[in-house]
Design a protein around this motif. Structure first.
Motif, PDB file in Angstrom:
ATOM      1  N   ALA A  17       3.220  35.385 -15.675  1.00 17.18           N
ATOM      2  CA  ALA A  17       3.355  34.159 -14.887  1.00 17.18           C
ATOM      3  C   ALA A  17       4.425  33.253 -15.458  1.00 17.18           C
ATOM      4  CB  ALA A  17       2.019  33.423 -14.837  1.00 17.18           C
ATOM      5  N   PHE A  18       4.695  33.385 -16.769  1.00 16.77           N
ATOM      6  CA  PHE A  18       5.718  32.533 -17.375  1.00 16.77           C
ATOM      7  C   PHE A  18       7.113  32.879 -16.897  1.00 16.77           C
ATOM      8  CE2 PHE A  18       4.272  29.520 -20.467  1.00 16.77           C
ATOM      9  CZ  PHE A  18       2.942  29.852 -20.609  1.00 16.77           C
ATOM     10  N   GLN A  19       7.236  33.971 -16.190  1.00 19.12           N
ATOM     11  CA  GLN A  19       8.537  34.311 -15.641  1.00 19.12           C
ATOM     12  C   GLN A  19       8.830  33.507 -14.371  1.00 19.12           C
ATOM     13  OE1 GLN A  19      10.569  36.268 -17.363  1.00 19.12           O
ATOM     14  NE2 GLN A  19       8.950  36.424 -18.889  1.00 19.12           N
ATOM     15  N   ALA A  20       7.806  32.856 -13.801  1.00 14.66           N
ATOM     16  CA  ALA A  20       8.002  32.044 -12.605  1.00 14.66           C
ATOM     17  C   ALA A  20       8.722  30.757 -12.946  1.00 14.66           C
ATOM     18  CB  ALA A  20       6.655  31.748 -11.954  1.00 14.66           C
ATOM     19  N   LYS A  21       9.316  30.159 -11.963  1.00 16.28           N
ATOM     20  CA  LYS A  21      10.000  28.903 -12.172  1.00 16.28           C
ATOM     21  C   LYS A  21       8.982  27.770 -12.247  1.00 16.28           C
ATOM     22  CE  LYS A  21      14.246  30.367  -9.863  1.00 16.28           C
ATOM     23  NZ  LYS A  21      15.194  30.090  -8.769  1.00 16.28           N
ATOM     24  N   LEU A  60      13.248  24.046 -21.554  1.00 11.86           N
ATOM     25  CA  LEU A  60      12.606  23.807 -20.260  1.00 11.86           C
ATOM     26  C   LEU A  60      13.617  23.939 -19.130  1.00 11.86           C
ATOM     27  CD1 LEU A  60      10.271  20.748 -21.035  1.00 11.86           C
ATOM     28  CD2 LEU A  60       9.577  23.112 -20.586  1.00 11.86           C
ATOM     29  N   LEU A  61      14.831  23.460 -19.373  1.00 15.22           N
ATOM     30  CA  LEU A  61      15.886  23.590 -18.367  1.00 15.22           C
ATOM     31  C   LEU A  61      16.188  25.060 -18.090  1.00 15.22           C
ATOM     32  CD1 LEU A  61      18.176  22.532 -16.574  1.00 15.22           C
ATOM     33  CD2 LEU A  61      19.595  22.362 -18.635  1.00 15.22           C
ATOM     34  N   ALA A  62      16.293  25.858 -19.145  1.00 11.51           N
ATOM     35  CA  ALA A  62      16.564  27.281 -18.971  1.00 11.51           C
ATOM     36  C   ALA A  62      15.409  27.978 -18.251  1.00 11.51           C
ATOM     37  CB  ALA A  62      16.816  27.930 -20.332  1.00 11.51           C
ATOM     38  N   PHE A  63      14.186  27.522 -18.521  1.00  6.50           N
ATOM     39  CA  PHE A  63      12.999  28.120 -17.929  1.00  6.50           C
ATOM     40  C   PHE A  63      12.852  27.727 -16.459  1.00  6.50           C
ATOM     41  CE2 PHE A  63       8.290  27.667 -17.275  1.00  6.50           C
ATOM     42  CZ  PHE A  63       8.027  29.014 -17.141  1.00  6.50           C
ATOM     43  N   SER A  64      13.386  26.565 -16.069  1.00  5.14           N
ATOM     44  CA  SER A  64      13.174  26.051 -14.720  1.00  5.14           C
ATOM     45  C   SER A  64      14.006  26.767 -13.668  1.00  5.14           C
ATOM     46  CB  SER A  64      13.505  24.554 -14.675  1.00  5.14           C
ATOM     47  OG  SER A  64      14.889  24.347 -14.869  1.00  5.14           O
ATOM     48  N   LEU A 239      -2.462  26.644 -16.755  1.00  6.25           N
ATOM     49  CA  LEU A 239      -3.132  26.465 -18.038  1.00  6.25           C
ATOM     50  C   LEU A 239      -2.285  27.009 -19.183  1.00  6.25           C
ATOM     51  CD1 LEU A 239      -5.602  25.672 -19.725  1.00  6.25           C
ATOM     52  CD2 LEU A 239      -6.588  27.915 -19.185  1.00  6.25           C
ATOM     53  N   LEU A 240      -1.671  28.163 -18.982  1.00  5.54           N
ATOM     54  CA  LEU A 240      -0.816  28.739 -20.016  1.00  5.54           C
ATOM     55  C   LEU A 240       0.385  27.835 -20.306  1.00  5.54           C
ATOM     56  CD1 LEU A 240      -0.801  32.501 -18.949  1.00  5.54           C
ATOM     57  CD2 LEU A 240      -2.013  31.480 -20.880  1.00  5.54           C
ATOM     58  N   PHE A 241       0.952  27.278 -19.257  1.00  9.38           N
ATOM     59  CA  PHE A 241       2.096  26.381 -19.451  1.00  9.38           C
ATOM     60  C   PHE A 241       1.675  25.116 -20.189  1.00  9.38           C
ATOM     61  CE2 PHE A 241       4.944  22.974 -18.030  1.00  9.38           C
ATOM     62  CZ  PHE A 241       6.168  23.515 -18.391  1.00  9.38           C
ATOM     63  N   VAL A 242       0.533  24.551 -19.828  1.00  3.98           N
ATOM     64  CA  VAL A 242       0.031  23.352 -20.512  1.00  3.98           C
ATOM     65  C   VAL A 242      -0.203  23.638 -21.984  1.00  3.98           C
ATOM     66  CG1 VAL A 242      -1.929  21.777 -20.704  1.00  3.98           C
ATOM     67  CG2 VAL A 242      -0.962  22.282 -18.477  1.00  3.98           C
ATOM     68  N   LEU A 243      -0.825  24.781 -22.293  1.00  2.48           N
ATOM     69  CA  LEU A 243      -1.097  25.130 -23.685  1.00  2.48           C
ATOM     70  C   LEU A 243       0.196  25.328 -24.468  1.00  2.48           C
ATOM     71  CD1 LEU A 243      -4.110  27.600 -23.253  1.00  2.48           C
ATOM     72  CD2 LEU A 243      -4.171  25.222 -24.036  1.00  2.48           C
ATOM     73  N   ALA A 244       1.184  25.991 -23.851  1.00  2.60           N
ATOM     74  CA  ALA A 244       2.453  26.239 -24.540  1.00  2.60           C
ATOM     75  C   ALA A 244       3.191  24.929 -24.809  1.00  2.60           C
ATOM     76  CB  ALA A 244       3.318  27.180 -23.706  1.00  2.60           C
ATOM     77  N   LEU A 245       3.274  24.062 -23.789  1.00  4.72           N
ATOM     78  CA  LEU A 245       3.981  22.803 -23.970  1.00  4.72           C
ATOM     79  C   LEU A 245       3.229  21.869 -24.918  1.00  4.72           C
ATOM     80  CD1 LEU A 245       6.465  21.219 -23.170  1.00  4.72           C
ATOM     81  CD2 LEU A 245       5.229  20.344 -21.183  1.00  4.72           C
ATOM     82  N   SER A 246       1.899  21.857 -24.835  1.00  2.00           N
ATOM     83  CA  SER A 246       1.104  21.027 -25.744  1.00  2.00           C
ATOM     84  C   SER A 246       1.260  21.491 -27.182  1.00  2.00           C
ATOM     85  CB  SER A 246      -0.374  21.063 -25.332  1.00  2.00           C
ATOM     86  OG  SER A 246      -0.554  20.547 -24.032  1.00  2.00           O
TER      87      SER A 246
END
Length: 262
Positions: A17-21, A60-64, A239-246
């Protein structure tokens, strides 16, 4: 508040899912995490930690999936507004002299403060552009509604975004008509009076347009509340994104605290 389920989105599962924008994540989560991100970055003082925060914003820019050149160009436009303040800080903050220009001493402490402000501003603005700037205005309004933001504030934001271009076009028409009548701005009372008339006409036309818009909306059944057409879901990918950014923000706080303690 009425929610209509669209069912157009497919849930993302697994680490893939982290491959999604970022645009595919829950808008409510993006708004909340943007606020937390900004508060954490503003509270940092160490230049190395702030540099790491800027690197996090760049990641984050590269990931977006946003175009890096266009996004960084927009951020550079923001820097042009604060560059004069940054240039003046070394001369206005007392401390150990660095060099002298026309009898004014530039201090190392002022230079450090200028770099600190520049890193903080760029890290926060880049994160805001990445997390929230990719969101459609209507989606942002719906997300703010879901986060219990006062309805009138959300209405004001949405109408401002919708009609700011209309008012800009109205201003351009008025300025064009002034030029066709031979108006050339200068430092005299005629210029000041003319711009006063221009502002007055803009206010009058804005009020008239708002009355027409309100009448049109009432004819279409508007009762003061905007019905939501989306049902936001907090999924596993969110949830995965929140955990990674947190975790990244927690690491920045730990580095800052460790530096202060040392």
């Amino acid at each position: 508040m009425t929610y209509v389920l669209t069912g157009s989105e497919k849930p993302l599962t697994g680490f893939g899912a982290f491959q999604a924008k970022i645009s595919g994540f829950d808008p409510r989560m993006r708004i909340v995490m943007t606020g937390i991100y900004a508060v954490v970055i503003v509270s940092l003082n160490n230049l190395l930690v702030l540099s790491a925060a800027l690197c996090l914003s760049l990641s984050l820019l590269a990931f977006s999936g946003l175009p890096p050149r266009k996004t960084l160009k927009r951020m550079a436009m923001m820097d042009s507004f604060i560059i004069f303040m940054l240039l003046m800080l070394p001369f206005t903050i007392p401390g150990e002299p660095m060099f002298t220009v026309l009898g004014l001493e530039a201090s190392w402490e002022g230079l450090r403060r200028a770099i600190e402000i520049a890193l903080t501003a760029n890290a926060v603005i880049l994160a805001v552009m990445t997390l929230v700037g990719t969101m459609e205005p209507v989606t942002m309004g719906h997300a703010l509604f879901a986060l219990k933001t006062p309805e009138r504030l959300v209405h004001l934001m949405m109408f401002t975004i919708r009609y700011i271009d209309v008012l800009r076009e109205e201003y351009q028409r008025l300025r064009t008509s002034m030029k066709l009548r031979g108006f050339r701005p200068g430092t005299n009372w005629h210029t000041y009076r003319s711009f006063g008339y221009l502002v007055g006409m803009m206010l009058v036309r804005a009020i008239e347009r708002s009355e027409r818009i309100l009448a049109a909306m009432k004819c279409r059944g508007f009762s003061g509340r905007i019905m939501l057409l989306e049902d936001f879901r907090f999924r596993r990918a969110d949830l995965l994104f929140v955990l990674a950014l947190s975790s990244a923000l927690a690491a920045l706080i730990w580095a800052e605290v460790t530096y202060v303690a040392a």
